[in-house]
Design a protein around this motif. Structure first.
Motif, PDB file in Angstrom:
ATOM      1  N   SER A   1       6.574  -0.260   6.809  1.00  0.00           N
ATOM      2  CA  SER A   1       6.163   0.065   5.435  1.00  0.00           C
ATOM      3  C   SER A   1       4.716   0.540   5.393  1.00  0.00           C
ATOM      4  O   SER A   1       4.381   1.502   4.687  1.00  0.00           O
ATOM      5  N   ALA A   2       3.833  -0.118   6.151  1.00  0.00           N
ATOM      6  CA  ALA A   2       2.432   0.295   6.191  1.00  0.00           C
ATOM      7  C   ALA A   2       2.289   1.706   6.755  1.00  0.00           C
ATOM      8  O   ALA A   2       1.480   2.516   6.259  1.00  0.00           O
ATOM      9  N   ARG A   3       3.080   2.023   7.778  1.00  0.00           N
ATOM     10  CA  ARG A   3       3.018   3.370   8.346  1.00  0.00           C
ATOM     11  C   ARG A   3       3.484   4.421   7.338  1.00  0.00           C
ATOM     12  O   ARG A   3       2.914   5.511   7.251  1.00  0.00           O
ATOM     13  N   ARG A   4       4.554   4.092   6.580  1.00  0.00           N
ATOM     14  CA  ARG A   4       5.036   5.062   5.578  1.00  0.00           C
ATOM     15  C   ARG A   4       3.990   5.274   4.494  1.00  0.00           C
ATOM     16  O   ARG A   4       3.756   6.399   4.050  1.00  0.00           O
ATOM     17  N   ARG A   5       3.371   4.178   4.040  1.00  0.00           N
ATOM     18  CA  ARG A   5       2.332   4.328   3.020  1.00  0.00           C
ATOM     19  C   ARG A   5       1.154   5.148   3.550  1.00  0.00           C
ATOM     20  O   ARG A   5       0.602   6.002   2.842  1.00  0.00           O
ATOM     21  N   THR A   6       0.769   4.937   4.811  1.00  0.00           N
ATOM     22  CA  THR A   6      -0.339   5.693   5.408  1.00  0.00           C
ATOM     23  C   THR A   6      -0.006   7.177   5.504  1.00  0.00           C
ATOM     24  O   THR A   6      -0.842   8.048   5.217  1.00  0.00           O
ATOM     25  N   ALA A   7       1.246   7.485   5.920  1.00  0.00           N
ATOM     26  CA  ALA A   7       1.646   8.888   6.034  1.00  0.00           C
ATOM     27  C   ALA A   7       1.651   9.570   4.672  1.00  0.00           C
ATOM     28  O   ALA A   7       1.205  10.725   4.518  1.00  0.00           O
ATOM     29  N   THR A   8       2.141   8.882   3.609  1.00  0.00           N
ATOM     30  CA  THR A   8       2.153   9.463   2.258  1.00  0.00           C
ATOM     31  C   THR A   8       0.745   9.737   1.766  1.00  0.00           C
ATOM     32  O   THR A   8       0.439  10.793   1.197  1.00  0.00           O
TER      33      THR A   8
END
Length: 286
Positions: A219-226
């Protein structure tokens, strides 16, 4: 004071270490029994079984001091008695029923407080079975050299039966040891199983925790990519920016031309007025 107490402790420990095996306050608490024809260089205590007619030697290691040692020297003689095993012991007011009196003990004092009691006898013609060898005077006024002393043996009717009985007792001893080892092994297995259960529970807990952390990391990686994509995207599209720039330049040029076209000059003198009129006449160039 401490040094005196230390000396007393060391002295008592030395006396206890020097005490022969089987010795007690005024007599041993068991009798050592062996056949007289034993050729071993050391004393080996046997529990039997013995065939009637076998010559046996019996010993007891004694320790006594003060009045006990005096009474032991003055009393006696002490005899060995053989009685069917019943759980009873030779004690006042008499010997067990059916006991057979054997030979008397001889006391050999090796020091003022230590003595070895020894006797030898031939196993009487008794029925096969378990027997006790007890110590008491006759009549029984003082048993066991003034303390409880007893031995145990068994009687069989042939050498073959004695050999089989010894093998049986040896195998029984092995069986007892095997049972003890098996019980210890079961305890080890239970302990290992408990440790394994704890390890499995810990593993399951850690696996669940790893899964939670993995989800949180994804989830943290997805938020960072967005967030990265949003920050990299321009606020205005390139073509729209170009159009706005061109429009701005055109507007600026128009406004500059208009300022030049509508410029009003107010003359301050008649000469400036005449000069202005001449300039504004058709065909007159500046």
């Amino acid at each position: 004071m401490r040094s005196r107490a230390l000396c007393v402790i060391v002295t008592v420990a030395g006396l206890l270490a020097a005490l022969p095996a089987g010795a007690a306050r005024a007599g041993g608490n068991w009798l050592d029994i062996r056949p007289e024809d034993t050729v071993s260089g050391r004393w080996e205590s046997w529990s039997g079984p013995f065939v009637p007619g076998t010559a046996l030697e019996v010993r007891a290691r004694l320790y006594a001091h003060g009045p006990q040692a005096d009474r032991l020297r003055e009393s006696g003689p002490y005899f060995a008695w053989m009685a069917p095993e019943s759980g009873d012991r030779v004690d006042l007011p008499g010997i067990p029923s059916g006991a057979v009196r054997l030979s008397a003990f001889e006391l050999h004092w090796t020091s003022p407080h230590f003595a070895v009691a020894r006797t030898s006898f031939v196993v009487p013609a008794l029925p096969s079975g378990r027997y006790t060898i007890d110590v008491c005077d006759d009549p029984c006024r003082l048993s066991g050299f003034g303390d409880f002393v007893q031995g145990w043996t068994s009687v069989v009717q042939s050498a073959e039966a004695a050999s089989l009985q010894r093998q049986k007792e040896r195998l029984q001893g092995i069986l007892v040891q095997v049972r003890r080892d098996a019980a210890a092994a079961r305890r080890d297995v239970e302990r290992v199983q408990a440790d394994l259960n704890d390890s499995q529970a810990t593993r399951a807990s850690l696996t669940a925790r790893v899964a939670v952390l993995t989800d949180e990391l994804a989830s943290a990686r997805r938020r960072t990519a967005t967030t990265t994509v949003a920050s990299a995207r321009p606020l205005v599209a390139p073509w729209l920016g170009l159009l706005l720039a061109v429009a701005g330049l055109s507007l600026a040029a128009a406004m500059a031309g208009r300022r030049r076209a509508v410029r009003i000059v107010v003359p301050n003198t008649p000469e400036e007025l005449l000069g202005r009129d001449e300039l504004e006449r058709p065909g007159v160039r500046r």
